[in-house]
Motif scaffolding. Sequence first.
Motif, PDB file in Angstrom:
ATOM      1  N   SER A  51       0.823  -1.218   0.000  1.00 13.02           N
ATOM      2  CA  SER A  51       0.000   0.000   0.000  1.00 13.02           C
ATOM      3  C   SER A  51       0.855   1.265   0.000  1.00 13.02           C
ATOM      4  N   LYS A  52       2.063   1.174   0.537  1.00 12.35           N
ATOM      5  CA  LYS A  52       2.982   2.320   0.594  1.00 12.35           C
ATOM      6  C   LYS A  52       3.964   2.343  -0.580  1.00 12.35           C
ATOM      7  N   ASP A  53       3.955   1.277  -1.399  1.00 12.13           N
ATOM      8  CA  ASP A  53       4.894   1.130  -2.500  1.00 12.13           C
ATOM      9  C   ASP A  53       6.338   1.294  -2.024  1.00 12.13           C
ATOM     10  N   HIS A  54       6.622   0.682  -0.884  1.00 13.96           N
ATOM     11  CA  HIS A  54       7.979   0.682  -0.315  1.00 13.96           C
ATOM     12  C   HIS A  54       8.167  -0.660   0.372  1.00 13.96           C
ATOM     13  N   HIS A  55       8.980  -1.511  -0.226  1.00 15.09           N
ATOM     14  CA  HIS A  55       9.003  -2.923   0.135  1.00 15.09           C
ATOM     15  C   HIS A  55      10.301  -3.324   0.827  1.00 15.09           C
ATOM     16  N   PRO A  56      10.194  -3.919   2.015  1.00 14.85           N
ATOM     17  CA  PRO A  56      11.393  -4.415   2.686  1.00 14.85           C
ATOM     18  C   PRO A  56      11.869  -5.712   2.039  1.00 14.85           C
ATOM     19  N   ASP A  57      13.138  -5.993   2.194  1.00 12.18           N
ATOM     20  CA  ASP A  57      13.639  -7.333   1.911  1.00 12.18           C
ATOM     21  C   ASP A  57      13.276  -8.167   3.135  1.00 12.18           C
ATOM     22  N   ILE A  58      12.765  -9.366   2.919  1.00 13.58           N
ATOM     23  CA  ILE A  58      12.297 -10.209   4.015  1.00 13.58           C
ATOM     24  C   ILE A  58      12.919 -11.589   3.867  1.00 13.58           C
ATOM     25  N   VAL A  68      14.681  -6.066   6.254  1.00 12.69           N
ATOM     26  CA  VAL A  68      15.784  -5.187   5.881  1.00 12.69           C
ATOM     27  C   VAL A  68      15.213  -4.056   5.038  1.00 12.69           C
ATOM     28  N   LEU A  69      15.551  -2.842   5.419  1.00  6.73           N
ATOM     29  CA  LEU A  69      15.042  -1.651   4.744  1.00  6.73           C
ATOM     30  C   LEU A  69      16.179  -0.803   4.186  1.00  6.73           C
ATOM     31  N   GLY A  75      20.005   4.679  -3.055  1.00  7.38           N
ATOM     32  CA  GLY A  75      21.317   4.182  -2.664  1.00  7.38           C
ATOM     33  C   GLY A  75      21.620   4.286  -1.187  1.00  7.38           C
ATOM     34  N   GLY A  76      20.587   4.270  -0.338  1.00  6.05           N
ATOM     35  CA  GLY A  76      20.832   4.339   1.098  1.00  6.05           C
ATOM     36  C   GLY A  76      19.541   4.437   1.883  1.00  6.05           C
ATOM     37  N   ILE A  77      19.696   4.681   3.166  1.00  8.50           N
ATOM     38  CA  ILE A  77      18.562   4.800   4.086  1.00  8.50           C
ATOM     39  C   ILE A  77      17.969   6.193   3.958  1.00  8.50           C
ATOM     40  N   THR A  78      16.650   6.248   3.759  1.00  9.67           N
ATOM     41  CA  THR A  78      15.942   7.527   3.666  1.00  9.67           C
ATOM     42  C   THR A  78      14.860   7.577   4.747  1.00  9.67           C
ATOM     43  N   GLU A  79      14.183   8.683   4.806  1.00 11.94           N
ATOM     44  CA  GLU A  79      13.077   8.840   5.751  1.00 11.94           C
ATOM     45  C   GLU A  79      11.986   7.795   5.494  1.00 11.94           C
ATOM     46  N   LYS A  80      11.821   7.373   4.245  1.00  6.80           N
ATOM     47  CA  LYS A  80      10.843   6.321   3.932  1.00  6.80           C
ATOM     48  C   LYS A  80      11.170   5.037   4.696  1.00  6.80           C
ATOM     49  N   ASP A  81      12.447   4.724   4.849  1.00  3.95           N
ATOM     50  CA  ASP A  81      12.857   3.521   5.570  1.00  3.95           C
ATOM     51  C   ASP A  81      12.603   3.663   7.069  1.00  3.95           C
ATOM     52  N   ILE A  82      12.894   4.837   7.608  1.00  7.02           N
ATOM     53  CA  ILE A  82      12.626   5.092   9.028  1.00  7.02           C
ATOM     54  C   ILE A  82      11.135   4.943   9.297  1.00  7.02           C
ATOM     55  N   GLN A  83      10.301   5.517   8.431  1.00  5.38           N
ATOM     56  CA  GLN A  83       8.855   5.422   8.617  1.00  5.38           C
ATOM     57  C   GLN A  83       8.372   3.984   8.469  1.00  5.38           C
ATOM     58  N   MET A  84       8.906   3.248   7.517  1.00  3.14           N
ATOM     59  CA  MET A  84       8.494   1.853   7.355  1.00  3.14           C
ATOM     60  C   MET A  84       8.918   1.017   8.562  1.00  3.14           C
ATOM     61  N   ALA A  85      10.066   1.315   9.145  1.00 11.27           N
ATOM     62  CA  ALA A  85      10.485   0.615  10.368  1.00 11.27           C
ATOM     63  C   ALA A  85       9.471   0.881  11.482  1.00 11.27           C
ATOM     64  N   ARG A  86       9.048   2.131  11.622  1.00 12.58           N
ATOM     65  CA  ARG A  86       8.014   2.460  12.621  1.00 12.58           C
ATOM     66  C   ARG A  86       6.727   1.686  12.332  1.00 12.58           C
ATOM     67  N   ASP A  87       6.344   1.656  11.071  1.00 13.53           N
ATOM     68  CA  ASP A  87       5.113   0.958  10.674  1.00 13.53           C
ATOM     69  C   ASP A  87       5.228  -0.542  10.992  1.00 13.53           C
ATOM     70  N   ILE A  88       6.364  -1.138  10.687  1.00 13.96           N
ATOM     71  CA  ILE A  88       6.547  -2.568  10.977  1.00 13.96           C
ATOM     72  C   ILE A  88       6.467  -2.813  12.475  1.00 13.96           C
ATOM     73  N   ASP A  89       7.084  -1.946  13.263  1.00  7.90           N
ATOM     74  CA  ASP A  89       6.990  -2.083  14.728  1.00  7.90           C
ATOM     75  C   ASP A  89       5.527  -2.051  15.178  1.00  7.90           C
ATOM     76  N   GLU A  90       4.757  -1.150  14.609  1.00  5.44           N
ATOM     77  CA  GLU A  90       3.339  -1.039  14.971  1.00  5.44           C
ATOM     78  C   GLU A  90       2.561  -2.299  14.530  1.00  5.44           C
ATOM     79  N   ILE A  91       2.829  -2.774  13.341  1.00  5.42           N
ATOM     80  CA  ILE A  91       2.139  -3.964  12.834  1.00  5.42           C
ATOM     81  C   ILE A  91       2.451  -5.177  13.709  1.00  5.42           C
ATOM     82  N   LEU A  92       3.700  -5.311  14.111  1.00  6.17           N
ATOM     83  CA  LEU A  92       4.099  -6.459  14.915  1.00  6.17           C
ATOM     84  C   LEU A  92       3.650  -6.341  16.371  1.00  6.17           C
ATOM     85  N   GLY A  93       3.338  -5.093  16.747  1.00  7.53           N
ATOM     86  CA  GLY A  93       2.796  -4.821  18.082  1.00  7.53           C
ATOM     87  C   GLY A  93       3.680  -5.259  19.174  1.00  7.53           C
TER      88      GLY A  93
END
Length: 93
Positions: A51-58, A68-69, A75-93
């Motif tokens: 839904s975010k069109d930003h896909h982790p390696d799993i 892995v984000l 070519g590196g870590i962006t704010e999109k990766d930081i936000q997706m990490a937050r989202d994954i933390d929330e999803i995993l609860g």
Amino acid sequence: MAVLTDEQVDAALPELDDWERVDGTLRKAVRFPAFLDGIDAVRRVGEHAESKDHHPDIDIRWRTVTFVLVTHSEGGITEKDIQMARDIDEILG
């Protein structure tokens, strides 16, 4: 979107649950009580990532799932990766 500096990534890490910076990526390994629990988590994260069109390696190894984000197009870590990490933390609860 700009690649974050090491200092910017390091400043964000304390707010992320068990994420670490490894070889220019954000990485988190999660051990689940059962194999299918990990598979369910991957499905939920995958649906959100799509839904975010930003896909982790799993990587799935029995009961351990590693996320892995990195923003490959930048070519590196962006704010999109930081936000997706937050989202994954929330999803995993």
